[in-house]
Design a protein around this motif. Sequence first.
Motif, PDB file in Angstrom:
ATOM      1  N   SER A 431      40.366 -20.972 -20.929  1.00 54.50           N
ATOM      2  CA  SER A 431      40.097 -20.761 -22.392  1.00 54.50           C
ATOM      3  C   SER A 431      40.381 -19.358 -22.887  1.00 54.50           C
ATOM      4  CB  SER A 431      39.026 -21.506 -22.805  1.00 54.50           C
ATOM      5  OG  SER A 431      37.852 -20.754 -22.315  1.00 54.50           O
ATOM      6  N   THR A 434      44.946 -17.062 -23.049  1.00 54.70           N
ATOM      7  CA  THR A 434      45.782 -17.691 -23.966  1.00 54.70           C
ATOM      8  C   THR A 434      46.957 -16.739 -24.439  1.00 54.70           C
ATOM      9  OG1 THR A 434      44.335 -16.866 -25.740  1.00 54.70           O
ATOM     10  CG2 THR A 434      44.033 -19.169 -24.787  1.00 54.70           C
ATOM     11  N   VAL A 585      53.413 -24.200 -29.709  1.00 54.58           N
ATOM     12  CA  VAL A 585      51.985 -24.149 -30.105  1.00 54.58           C
ATOM     13  C   VAL A 585      51.776 -24.274 -31.592  1.00 54.58           C
ATOM     14  CG1 VAL A 585      49.912 -22.887 -29.752  1.00 54.58           C
ATOM     15  CG2 VAL A 585      51.387 -22.983 -27.832  1.00 54.58           C
ATOM     16  N   LEU A 600      50.481 -26.931 -20.806  1.00 55.32           N
ATOM     17  CA  LEU A 600      50.013 -25.782 -21.495  1.00 55.32           C
ATOM     18  C   LEU A 600      50.147 -25.865 -22.797  1.00 55.32           C
ATOM     19  CD1 LEU A 600      48.518 -23.344 -20.856  1.00 55.32           C
ATOM     20  CD2 LEU A 600      50.535 -21.939 -20.606  1.00 55.32           C
ATOM     21  N   ASP A 603      47.703 -28.343 -24.125  1.00 55.18           N
ATOM     22  CA  ASP A 603      46.318 -27.737 -24.275  1.00 55.18           C
ATOM     23  C   ASP A 603      46.031 -26.789 -25.327  1.00 55.18           C
ATOM     24  OD1 ASP A 603      45.902 -29.386 -21.880  1.00 55.18           O
ATOM     25  OD2 ASP A 603      46.203 -28.013 -20.449  1.00 55.18           O
ATOM     26  N   GLU A 604      46.899 -25.830 -25.561  1.00 48.83           N
ATOM     27  CA  GLU A 604      46.389 -24.813 -26.723  1.00 48.83           C
ATOM     28  C   GLU A 604      46.667 -25.555 -27.970  1.00 48.83           C
ATOM     29  OE1 GLU A 604      47.530 -20.994 -26.701  1.00 48.83           O
ATOM     30  OE2 GLU A 604      47.448 -20.561 -24.710  1.00 48.83           O
ATOM     31  N   ARG A 605      47.638 -26.427 -28.246  1.00 46.14           N
ATOM     32  CA  ARG A 605      47.468 -27.306 -29.381  1.00 46.14           C
ATOM     33  C   ARG A 605      46.116 -27.948 -29.714  1.00 46.14           C
ATOM     34  NH1 ARG A 605      52.306 -27.581 -32.378  1.00 46.14           N
ATOM     35  NH2 ARG A 605      51.608 -29.798 -32.941  1.00 46.14           N
ATOM     36  N   GLN A 607      43.323 -27.240 -28.615  1.00 48.73           N
ATOM     37  CA  GLN A 607      41.970 -26.190 -29.103  1.00 48.73           C
ATOM     38  C   GLN A 607      42.329 -26.196 -30.802  1.00 48.73           C
ATOM     39  OE1 GLN A 607      41.797 -22.665 -26.689  1.00 48.73           O
ATOM     40  NE2 GLN A 607      42.323 -23.678 -24.686  1.00 48.73           N
ATOM     41  N   ARG A 608      43.507 -26.058 -31.082  1.00 46.23           N
ATOM     42  CA  ARG A 608      43.697 -25.833 -32.424  1.00 46.23           C
ATOM     43  C   ARG A 608      43.569 -27.237 -33.175  1.00 46.23           C
ATOM     44  NH1 ARG A 608      46.518 -22.128 -29.945  1.00 46.23           N
ATOM     45  NH2 ARG A 608      47.136 -19.950 -30.910  1.00 46.23           N
TER      46      ARG A 608
END
Length: 616
Positions: A431, A434, A585, A600, A603-605, A607-608
């Motif tokens: 985390s 990024t 993203v 990946l 996963d980043e999206r 988190q948002r």
Amino acid sequence: SWSVVVSGLGMNELKLTRSWSGSVGGARSRSESSGSSLTRRQAFILSTVVFVGVLTYLSPTHTPLSTVSDQQQQQQNNPALLSASSETIAGLLKSERIKSNALRDANTELEKKLLKLQSHNDRLLKAIAHKSPSLDLAQVTVDCSNSSSTIINDNGSDDVESFETAEKFMMVFDLWERLVNFRTALLQLMYIGNDAGYTLVTPLVYETKVMLGKHTPQHFLRGKKPVQMLDTYFETRELKQRGSLIDFEEWAMRASLFVKEEEWRAVSYVAALVVFVYPDHDDDKQLLEKHANEMFWFCDEEHTFHAAVHDGAIDNERKITLSDDNDASRESVLHLISDYVAYERVVCINGPIAINADNTFDAGSFFQEVYKAVYDAIPQERFAGARADGTGRRKRRRRLALTLAVQNYRKLAYEKYAKHARKQLNATLDSMLTLSEDVLAIGRKVIESEQIGRRPVIAVHLRAGRMMQATQAYDDGEYFWEWVTSCIGRLAQLAKQHAAQKLGGLEKVSFFIATDLVNDGMKGGEHPKNKKILRQLSRAKEALLQAFENDERAAVTFDPSAVGLDSQVHDVMGLASLADMAVAVQASHFVSMRDSFGKLVRDERKQRGMDSDIHV
């Protein structure tokens, strides 16, 4: 592994036990324990902190030293105090009558002597607290008299720094794979470092890779390219604050060593180059047969450095000869990685054993053993805290860091252990690594461009290079065409369905295409050898763009010149890949085939709080 057992609060009640099996070069088996696990170095650090805490506790600025009876009453009423007995404290007060100013002076003097240690011990304390949150550091006591640490004495004499207190760093020169997979390999090295006690030196990156030939700043400058660190691609600030990463320039200063050839020069000192030996060449196969049962061994003379020599990355003939201050007949040789980075020894690691190691293999303890073996094999004056000048006096200088540089790490090495360590830390480091703010800013420029037209953006990802590689040896192009058109059709169906249901219809959205088809199937410039497949790649690119034409508006692909990237100055190929990811993203929606890139981005999206469609 070193296990700490805290059975109480007494000064001698911390016990260290060690359990592992195998020879120095053999595989280690990890001993699982429900308690906390610390290295010798970490235990020593705890000892220094607690010892200072004991003196601070005795200081009148914290606890008035009034009478013996008052002190005894405090001990009885506060069980959390350190377990030094009230009789002992009473005896001290009664016999010595220590005044408050004397205690304060003694504490200040001790703090001065520990100042050098505290600067790099802060990182380890954070790591210990993070790794073992249930362990209350304030409750742990250690008898400082048993510590093996050394300090430069006031009279100028110098002791060699102990292995436990030496700063340990690891560099990596080549990770072979690109972008997402090289990120995975870096995270694995950091998770292992969390247990092994080393800090990873921030690597240099180029064309979405960490690679030989671009592994020191000088290699960039020779090619008239700006030096490009990992920070260009990924956010690293939190990892550096945590102590998992250190800037290259900061490491270079801590590892600087003055050497004399025809004239004096400073080099950044690497104690050993680490080479993973894989059976890719005949002589490497022979080397593995010779050391079949060893996990690692010194191979200064027997390894031929295939990958490094072929890439022109490491010239084994460029040497600096060092003489011993105490014995003129003893000489050591440093090998130059660049004009300003040099290594002394070479360690070979058994690649097949590293890849096949399961999650019971303790990679943290293994690397501790490698560091210890290298430390013992290096002339100890390298790590001295002071040095004699021509008059016989001792000149103070800072202690030298202990650094290993891995020539060719692959993410399959110790992968199961790294996954286990990642799970234990709840993927904390993932985390933190990024996309960088610079990369995200490029993505925002694309989304806000005239081509997009201020519409919601659906980013679509298709990777064709892997299938191209898998089929080009035997395919006449027909299977590849069948596969790629099937994928394009499914991705278009998902994207248009989302546009109609969630974004008000096709006419109100723009499509951004993130694909390796814009570079003949591979972002790294590795063109297909099969000419029939090469022709199909051109057809596939046209079919992909046509599938996402919308109300006579063409689908958008990344244009480096539109955001001010110049191939003469910038790493355009690398930043193009990162820009594709940054748009994906931050887009209104994301549709992708299932691969490492798609995972990946998803996963980043996540988190948002943004959703995605991933197609198998």
